[in-house]
Design a protein around this motif. Structure first.
Motif, short mmCIF file in Angstrom:
data_model
loop_
_atom_site.label_atom_id
_atom_site.label_comp_id
_atom_site.label_asym_id
_atom_site.label_seq_id
_atom_site.Cartn_x
_atom_site.Cartn_y
_atom_site.Cartn_z
N THR A 55 -6.31 6.42 4.57
CA THR A 55 -5.88 6.77 5.92
C THR A 55 -6.80 6.06 6.91
O THR A 55 -8.02 6.26 6.89
N VAL A 56 -6.21 5.22 7.75
CA VAL A 56 -6.99 4.35 8.63
C VAL A 56 -6.61 4.59 10.09
O VAL A 56 -5.41 4.70 10.42
N VAL A 57 -7.61 4.69 10.95
CA VAL A 57 -7.39 4.76 12.39
C VAL A 57 -8.24 3.69 13.06
O VAL A 57 -9.24 3.23 12.50
N VAL A 58 -7.82 3.28 14.25
CA VAL A 58 -8.53 2.21 14.97
C VAL A 58 -8.97 2.75 16.32
O VAL A 58 -8.19 3.37 17.04
N ALA A 59 -10.24 2.51 16.65
CA ALA A 59 -10.77 2.97 17.94
C ALA A 59 -10.41 1.96 19.02
O ALA A 59 -11.26 1.29 19.60
N TYR A 118 -4.15 -5.04 21.78
CA TYR A 118 -5.31 -4.29 22.29
C TYR A 118 -6.59 -5.09 22.11
O TYR A 118 -7.44 -5.12 23.00
N GLN A 119 -6.71 -5.76 20.96
CA GLN A 119 -7.91 -6.56 20.71
C GLN A 119 -8.03 -7.70 21.71
O GLN A 119 -9.13 -8.04 22.16
N ALA A 120 -6.89 -8.28 22.07
CA ALA A 120 -6.90 -9.41 23.01
C ALA A 120 -7.32 -9.00 24.42
O ALA A 120 -7.77 -9.83 25.21
N LYS A 121 -7.22 -7.69 24.71
CA LYS A 121 -7.56 -7.21 26.06
C LYS A 121 -9.05 -6.98 26.26
O LYS A 121 -9.49 -6.79 27.39
N THR A 122 -9.83 -6.96 25.18
CA THR A 122 -11.24 -6.59 25.30
C THR A 122 -12.12 -7.53 24.50
O THR A 122 -11.69 -8.15 23.52
N THR A 123 -13.38 -7.61 24.92
CA THR A 123 -14.34 -8.45 24.20
C THR A 123 -15.00 -7.68 23.05
O THR A 123 -15.62 -8.30 22.18
N ARG A 124 -14.89 -6.36 23.06
CA ARG A 124 -15.50 -5.59 21.96
C ARG A 124 -14.62 -5.70 20.71
O ARG A 124 -13.40 -5.82 20.81
N GLU A 125 -15.23 -5.67 19.56
CA GLU A 125 -14.47 -5.65 18.31
C GLU A 125 -13.97 -4.24 18.07
O GLU A 125 -14.77 -3.29 18.05
N LEU A 126 -12.67 -4.10 17.92
CA LEU A 126 -12.12 -2.76 17.74
C LEU A 126 -12.57 -2.18 16.40
O LEU A 126 -12.29 -2.75 15.34
N PRO A 127 -13.28 -1.04 16.43
CA PRO A 127 -13.73 -0.43 15.17
C PRO A 127 -12.57 0.11 14.35
O PRO A 127 -11.61 0.67 14.89
N VAL A 128 -12.65 -0.08 13.05
CA VAL A 128 -11.69 0.48 12.11
C VAL A 128 -12.40 1.59 11.34
O VAL A 128 -13.53 1.42 10.90
N VAL A 129 -11.74 2.74 11.23
CA VAL A 129 -12.37 3.92 10.61
C VAL A 129 -11.48 4.41 9.47
O VAL A 129 -10.26 4.51 9.62
N ILE A 130 -12.11 4.70 8.34
CA ILE A 130 -11.40 5.24 7.18
C ILE A 130 -11.66 6.74 7.12
O ILE A 130 -12.82 7.17 7.18
N LEU A 131 -10.61 7.53 7.01
CA LEU A 131 -10.74 8.98 6.92
C LEU A 131 -10.58 9.40 5.46
O LEU A 131 -9.49 9.36 4.90
N HIS A 132 -11.69 9.79 4.84
CA HIS A 132 -11.69 10.20 3.44
C HIS A 132 -11.48 11.71 3.35
O HIS A 132 -12.30 12.48 3.85
N ARG A 133 -10.40 12.09 2.72
CA ARG A 133 -10.13 13.51 2.51
C ARG A 133 -11.14 14.05 1.50
O ARG A 133 -11.22 13.56 0.37
N ILE A 134 -11.90 15.08 1.86
CA ILE A 134 -13.01 15.49 1.00
C ILE A 134 -12.59 16.44 -0.12
O ILE A 134 -13.40 16.74 -0.99
#
Length: 285
Positions: A55-59, A118-134
């Motif tokens: 499960t992946v979300v992007v900031a 979205y990435q093209a609109k900003t100079t910051r690298e968009l963080p990718v986050v993995i949600l690990h179900r515990i």
């Protein structure tokens, strides 16, 4: 945005994750994080993707110059709650390595080209986050770490029993001293190898993926320095022990100080990093 998000959250919960209007057809989750400053729980609706079983979300923050608040929060506390509309579960938010992040982001863009915009609109690298179900139980490096600790605990008991025999004058002294030295060498070498592996491998990996663990990992590293000093002292005492000349009671006191410090260290490590280790790397064997 707070009022808008509240409306989205209410509709999401009322309709079991299904939304209309501009979000119709989207796959959304509600991510609840703990505020880095406030300590309060904050819920954010996020688009998510399933990539390679993760499960992946992007900031993205829709391409804004700054990362969203929820991303700031997970860097201070990686424990989160995820609502899908049909269930709610606890998870750990992990940051992939640079290479893994780039590969994941490419797959994200392949599934949803909007993130490239979205990435093209900003100079910051968009963080990718993995949600690990515990609650997904897979044998991992955390379990292996606990097994190593159990072995070290048993070796400590054996060494302590040998020291007790010296204090009580039990068994033939020369044979006992030789056995105690052999066990001490074996234990010290195993402990040094274990802590070196953590300092050089496991801890840097955890620090990268779970920034919130930084204070914990710093404390564990400091513990390793203290333990190494005590360990050196014990080895010197055991190897230099001479029956009839050395004080076995002093040896036992120093040994108990090392054992107490080690047990506290093992317990703290198991309480704080085992879950993250299990979700980061599989166990060997």
């Amino acid at each position: 945005m707070t009022g808008f998000n509240d409306q989205v959250i209410e509709e999401f919960r009322q309709n079991k994750g299904k939304l209309g209007g501009m979000f119709e057809g989207w796959r959304l989750i509600l991510l609840t994080t703990v505020g880095a400053k406030s300590g309060k729980r904050w819920t954010s609706p996020l688009g998510c993707l399933e990539i390679d079983g993760k499960t992946v979300v992007v900031a993205s923050n829709m391409g804004a110059p700054r990362n969203p608040g929820w991303y700031h929060n997970i860097r201070h506390d990686h424990r989160v709650a995820v609502e899908t509309g049909t269930e709610t579960y606890e998870a750990i938010a992990a940051l992939p390595s640079t290479m893994e992040r780039d590969a994941l982001f490419a797959k994200v863009v392949a599934e949803d080209p909007g993130f490239a915009e979205y990435q093209a609109k900003t100079t910051r690298e968009l963080p990718v986050v993995i949600l690990h179900r515990i609650d997904d139980r897979v044998r991992g490096m955390g379990d292996f770490l606990v097994e190593v600790h159990e072995w070290l605990r048993e070796e400590l008991k054996t060494l302590r029993a040998g020291v007790d025999d010296l204090v009580a004058g039990r068994a033939e002294s020369l044979a006992m001293e030789k056995s105690l030295r052999a066990h001490c060498v074996s234990f010290c070498e195993a402990l040094t190898k274990h802590h070196t592996g953590e300092d050089m491998g496991a801890f840097p990996m955890l620090a990268q993926r779970f920034p919130a663990l930084a204070p914990t990992l710093a404390k564990l590293g400091e513990d390793h320095v203290v333990v190494a000093t005590l360990q050196k002292r014990i080895r010197e005492l055991v190897e230099g022990y001479v029956h009839g000349e050395s004080d076995p009671v002093s040896l036992r006191e120093d040994f108990d100080a090392l054992a107490g410090k080690l047990e506290a260290h093992f317990a703290y490590e198991e309480r704080t990093v085992v879950a993250a280790l299990n979700l980061t790397a599989p166990a060997y064997g």
